[in-house]
Enzyme design. Structure first.
Site, PDB file in Angstrom:
ATOM      1  N   TRP A 224      35.366  -9.398   0.851  1.00 51.82           N
ATOM      2  CA  TRP A 224      35.636  -9.860  -0.516  1.00 51.82           C
ATOM      3  C   TRP A 224      34.343 -10.484  -1.049  1.00 51.82           C
ATOM      4  O   TRP A 224      33.756 -11.350  -0.395  1.00 51.82           O
ATOM      5  CB  TRP A 224      36.770 -10.890  -0.471  1.00 51.82           C
ATOM      6  CG  TRP A 224      37.099 -11.531  -1.774  1.00 51.82           C
ATOM      7  CD1 TRP A 224      37.331 -10.899  -2.956  1.00 51.82           C
ATOM      8  CD2 TRP A 224      37.247 -12.941  -2.025  1.00 51.82           C
ATOM      9  NE1 TRP A 224      37.629 -11.822  -3.926  1.00 51.82           N
ATOM     10  CE2 TRP A 224      37.583 -13.084  -3.387  1.00 51.82           C
ATOM     11  CE3 TRP A 224      37.139 -14.093  -1.244  1.00 51.82           C
ATOM     12  CZ2 TRP A 224      37.807 -14.329  -3.982  1.00 51.82           C
ATOM     13  CZ3 TRP A 224      37.369 -15.317  -1.836  1.00 51.82           C
ATOM     14  CH2 TRP A 224      37.695 -15.429  -3.181  1.00 51.82           C
ATOM     15  N   ASP A 305      40.744 -16.073   6.859  1.00 54.78           N
ATOM     16  CA  ASP A 305      41.083 -16.113   5.439  1.00 54.78           C
ATOM     17  C   ASP A 305      42.400 -15.353   5.296  1.00 54.78           C
ATOM     18  O   ASP A 305      42.444 -14.140   5.507  1.00 54.78           O
ATOM     19  CB  ASP A 305      39.966 -15.437   4.628  1.00 54.78           C
ATOM     20  CG  ASP A 305      40.248 -15.450   3.133  1.00 54.78           C
ATOM     21  OD1 ASP A 305      41.323 -15.955   2.729  1.00 54.78           O
ATOM     22  OD2 ASP A 305      39.400 -14.952   2.370  1.00 54.78           O
ATOM     23  N   LYS A 341      48.987 -14.285  -4.299  1.00 54.60           N
ATOM     24  CA  LYS A 341      49.579 -12.942  -4.248  1.00 54.60           C
ATOM     25  C   LYS A 341      51.014 -12.954  -3.759  1.00 54.60           C
ATOM     26  O   LYS A 341      51.903 -12.427  -4.423  1.00 54.60           O
ATOM     27  CB  LYS A 341      48.726 -12.021  -3.355  1.00 54.60           C
ATOM     28  CG  LYS A 341      47.599 -11.342  -4.067  1.00 54.60           C
ATOM     29  CD  LYS A 341      46.469 -12.236  -4.513  1.00 54.60           C
ATOM     30  CE  LYS A 341      45.647 -12.762  -3.383  1.00 54.60           C
ATOM     31  NZ  LYS A 341      44.441 -13.493  -3.827  1.00 54.60           N
TER      32      LYS A 341
HETATM   33  N1  PLA Z   1      40.338 -14.320   0.009  1.00 54.13           N
HETATM   34  C1  PLA Z   1      40.445 -13.013  -0.208  1.00 54.13           C
HETATM   35  C2  PLA Z   1      40.190 -12.070   0.907  1.00 54.13           C
HETATM   36  C3  PLA Z   1      40.812 -12.535  -1.465  1.00 54.13           C
HETATM   37  O1  PLA Z   1      40.918 -11.224  -1.658  1.00 54.13           O
HETATM   38  C4  PLA Z   1      41.054 -13.440  -2.510  1.00 54.13           C
HETATM   39  C5  PLA Z   1      41.420 -12.979  -3.888  1.00 54.13           C
HETATM   40  C6  PLA Z   1      40.946 -14.813  -2.206  1.00 54.13           C
HETATM   41  C7  PLA Z   1      40.586 -15.205  -0.938  1.00 54.13           C
HETATM   42  C8  PLA Z   1      41.169 -15.904  -3.196  1.00 54.13           C
HETATM   43  O2  PLA Z   1      42.236 -15.866  -3.995  1.00 54.13           O
HETATM   44  P1  PLA Z   1      42.781 -17.187  -4.689  1.00 54.13           P
HETATM   45  O3  PLA Z   1      41.647 -18.104  -4.883  1.00 54.13           O
HETATM   46  O4  PLA Z   1      43.379 -16.728  -5.967  1.00 54.13           O
HETATM   47  O5  PLA Z   1      43.790 -17.729  -3.765  1.00 54.13           O
HETATM   48  N2  PLA Z   1      40.915 -11.747  -4.283  1.00 54.13           N
HETATM   49  C9  PLA Z   1      41.301 -11.119  -5.557  1.00 54.13           C
HETATM   50  C10 PLA Z   1      41.001 -11.994  -6.762  1.00 54.13           C
HETATM   51  C11 PLA Z   1      42.767 -10.828  -5.565  1.00 54.13           C
HETATM   52  C12 PLA Z   1      39.614 -12.551  -6.843  1.00 54.13           C
HETATM   53  O6  PLA Z   1      38.630 -11.839  -6.621  1.00 54.13           O
HETATM   54  O7  PLA Z   1      39.526 -13.759  -7.139  1.00 54.13           O
HETATM   55  C13 PLA Z   1      40.559  -9.793  -5.643  1.00 54.13           C
HETATM   56  O8  PLA Z   1      40.786  -9.069  -6.613  1.00 54.13           O
HETATM   57  O9  PLA Z   1      39.782  -9.467  -4.722  1.00 54.13           O
END
Ligand code: PLA
Length: 496
Positions: A224, A305, A341
């Site tokens: 991510w 995570d 989510k």
């Molecule tokens: N960790 C991972 C692996 C994630 O994919 C995301 C969210 C988070 C943490 C953090 O989410 P939160 O702070 O809302 O709890 N990833 C999303 C959104 C869904 C983003 O990038 O913020 C994504 O589209 O990858």
């Protein structure tokens, strides 16, 4: 005068200056110098883009303040006043000239571009946010029920303690490790409510920076995108371990193990608890055991995570099995959790950081330091989302309703995955095997499309996705699968 001949021209200038200096009163000199200083300030201001201009002006302002009382008596003070007005009016230069334009966020920036697109066919598969078959945002029924309960109770809006809502912290640790987990009962888990997954990761990164200076965090390649930002901002060094193998469109397990082995002992190993983002490829339970072996051998600290508990398989327990397997070995570990989510609480910013410690005494100390880090960052966390989670997890009826709704959401994503695969294999006559889409789990599919191909998806087909080839299936409907398959086949075969 003969005496100064050997000094040459420069000497003569100095001598003339000194002679003049004796004839002019001291006060007039001081004003003259300030006049020159002022002129230089005006000149500095005339240079719009230079960062030094701001510094020089600031210094001069400071100088003026210090000289304050002299101004009234000085003939240059009028000129100075004039100079100040001239500076403010004639040159409209911001003190923030040095702040350059930041690039759009690779994930959240996609939503901004999507909103600006007026085409009817547009589709936002960028951010991982669940949509209904009608492509509308979804508020879980169980969340509405919990909110109604909260309203009925007329709960107040007092500050929470720094560590968050006690009932939430208990519920979240139970949900992660299992309610009868001895670690929870023995109070070996330091849990602090965080600003969702991101804020919880950031808090843990701050703890690493403070208590493990120089320790490295190993993150998967790819991961991510925000992981890198989080550790960069926290000034925690990181490097990558191999994870995704484009040849097999699967896990590069040997590469992963080799890289974790090669890392300096005592590193932090960041692992996606389930539904790896962006690849959708998770290790099997057998592979998790081997990963745990290497981490233990090298005295590394696992850092999970968990942003998708329940969303990968539809089962909260199955999706926590990686974390539980490590915890059962008695390993100390970090786990960041998110309810964005699985409970659809994206905007409530609700999550937690858990540190599983070897003793309750250590857990108390770790928690105290997490609180110490949180206090100057955001003081204490918001209450609304915490109450929703605590009410749902703490009430057997609501809890089982939540499980049902989560199964529905995870099920819809699985259906869309299958429909997309059917469309792709039906339309693509090249013989390419698209079955990897079925093997991936969670919200996303890592399509293997290149940056140029992903750009074609957006520019030609109005399908918004991240440039690494990731699409969010949670933002896709069954009805749009055929259109998406057409776009993928076109981009894959016609764009290099
Ligand atoms: N960790 C991972 C692996 C994630 O994919 C995301 C969210 C988070 C943490 C953090 O989410 P939160 O702070 O809302 O709890 N990833 C999303 C959104 C869904 C983003 O990038 O913020 C994504 O589209 O990858």
């Amino acid at each position: 005068m003969m005496r100064y001949n050997h000094l040459g021209h420069l000497g003569s200038i100095v001598v003339s200056f000194l002679t003049l200096a004796r004839l002019v009163p001291l006060h007039t000199w001081s004003c003259l110098f300030r006049g020159i200083k002022m002129a230089s300030a005006i000149l500095s201001f005339a240079c719009p883009s230079s960062a030094s201009a701001s510094v020089s002006v600031r210094d001069n302002f400071k100088g003026r303040t210090r000289l304050g009382c002299l101004q009234e008596r000085c003939p240059f003070s009028q000129a100075k006043q004039f100079g100040r007005v001239a500076m403010n009016v004639a040159v409209n230069v911001s003190r923030f000239e040095g702040i350059t334009m930041a690039p759009p966020d690779p994930i959240l920036g996609v939503t901004e571009s999507f909103r600006a697109d007026k085409d009817e066919k547009k589709l936002n598969l960028g951010v991982g946010a669940y949509r209904t078959e009608e492509l509308q945002p979804y508020v879980l029924q169980v969340v509405k029920k919990a909110e109604n309960l909260m309203l009925e109770r007329g709960e107040n809006k007092e500050y929470l303690p720094i560590e968050g809502l006690a009932a939430f912290n208990k519920a979240t640790a139970d949900l992660l490790l299992g309610a009868d987990n001895p670690l929870v009962k023995q109070e070996k888990v330091a849990t602090v409510q965080g600003l969702s997954g991101t804020g919880s990761l950031r808090l843990a990164a701050a703890l690493i920076e403070r208590y493990f200076p120089g320790a490295k965090v190993l993150i998967s390649s790819p991961t991510w995108g925000n992981h890198k930002n989080i550790f960069n901002d926290a000034k925690v060094p990181w490097s990558e371990y191999r994870y995704y193998d484009p040849k097999t469109v699967g896990l590069d397990f040997d590469g992963m193990i080799a890289d974790i082995k090669a890392a300096p002992g005592g590193s932090f190993i960041l692992l996606h608890g389930c539904a790896h983002n962006p690849t959708g490829i998770d290790p099997t339970l057998e592979q998790w055991e081997k990963i745990a072996d290497v981490i233990q051998e090298k005295n590394h600290i696992p850092f999970f995570d968990v942003a998708y508990q329940g969303f990968a398989s539809g089962s909260l327990d199955a999706d926590a099995s990686s974390v539980r397997l490590f915890a059962a070995r008695g390993m100390e570990l970090f786990v960041a959790q998110s309810y964005s989510k699985n409970l659809g609480l994206y905007a409530e910013r609700i999550g937690a950081i858990n540190v599983v410690c070897s003793s309750s005494d250590t857990a108390v100390r770790v928690k105290s330091q997490l609180k110490r880090l949180a206090r100057p960052m955001y003081s204490n966390p918001p209450v609304h989302g915490a109450r929703i989670v605590a009410n749902i997890v703490g009430d057997p009826v609501l809890f089982s309703e939540w499980k049902g709704e989560m199964e529905l959401m995870a099920g819809r994503i699985k259906d869309v995955r299958k429909r997309l695969y059917d469309n792709l294999s039906g339309k693509d006559k090249s013989g390419k095997d698209w079955s990897f889409i079925l093997r991936q789990i969670g919200m996303f599919s890592f399509t293997g499309l290149t940056k140029a191909q992903s750009e074609n998806m957006t520019n030609k087909w109005h399908i918004y996705m991240t440039k690494d080839g990731r699409i969010s299936l949670a933002g896709l409907s069954l009805a749009k699968c055929e259109y998406l398959a057409d776009a993928i086949v076109d981009s894959y075969h016609n764009v290099n």
